[in-house]
Design an enzyme around this catalytic site. Sequence first.
Site, short mmCIF file in Angstrom:
data_model
loop_
_atom_site.label_atom_id
_atom_site.label_comp_id
_atom_site.label_asym_id
_atom_site.label_seq_id
_atom_site.Cartn_x
_atom_site.Cartn_y
_atom_site.Cartn_z
N TYR A 142 3.73 -0.31 -3.63
CA TYR A 142 3.90 -1.69 -4.11
C TYR A 142 3.01 -2.62 -3.29
CZ TYR A 142 7.41 -2.06 -0.30
OH TYR A 142 8.07 -2.04 0.91
N HIS A 190 1.56 0.18 1.32
CA HIS A 190 0.80 -0.75 0.48
C HIS A 190 -0.65 -0.28 0.38
CE1 HIS A 190 4.27 -3.26 0.94
NE2 HIS A 190 4.10 -3.36 2.25
#
Length: 214
Positions: A142, A190
């Site tokens: 994400y 990430h």
Amino acid sequence: MSRVFQLIPANPPLEESIPGRCRTCAVVGNSRNLLKSKYGPLIDFQDYVIRINMGHSKGFEADVGNRTTHQVMYPESSSQLDNTTRPVLFTFKMRDIQWIIKNISTQPSRKKPLFNKDLVMVVNPAFMRNIHHVWLQRKDYYPSTGFMSLVLALHICEEVHVFGFGADSDGNWSHYWANEPKNEVKTGGHPGNVEFEMIMALTKHKVIEFYNGR
Ligand code: C5P
């Protein structure tokens, strides 16, 4: 979610545009490249100063400034905000929603609320999904809070100045206030490289103004 909608206004309390001039934003990431940068006055000069997670000023004013108009954070990365800072809350898991409800419901027992509940802005999870799917081509798990804050700034300001983004030479997202052991930070799930390439492309096309730090 219906409880959240009972507690916060459906429309975010964004100010109207300023006739005849641009609204400017400083988005301040937490990179160690801010140390010794002396960006403080330049950051404070912008209309909005958006800080992220545990990003703070105390002890680092010369490099990071001392105004904070918005703080983007999650329950796991929250910090005590002053009464005038707008908490910007992204939500993607149950705990995020429960935490918002807990912190904006009336709690007479709590001595000092974590933030001013009248200023809360909750970001639609669809915004985060769009950033992950469209901007970042679904890379990694994400988007980072910093990258989402930057995209949010592009929506609320006409001019976006970006500070404190950039891994150290080992690829770690180390923080300006901490002395972290090497290779223990990385970019935590990430897509750090993809995000940084996108930030560089936005810089090249003059969509944002990027400050390297030191
Ligand atoms: O680590 P944290 O998420 O609190 O930092 C805020 C944001 O700043 C990150 O989400 C990331 O986008 C950015 N950051 C960075 N380089 C670092 C540290 C943080 O780009 N060294």
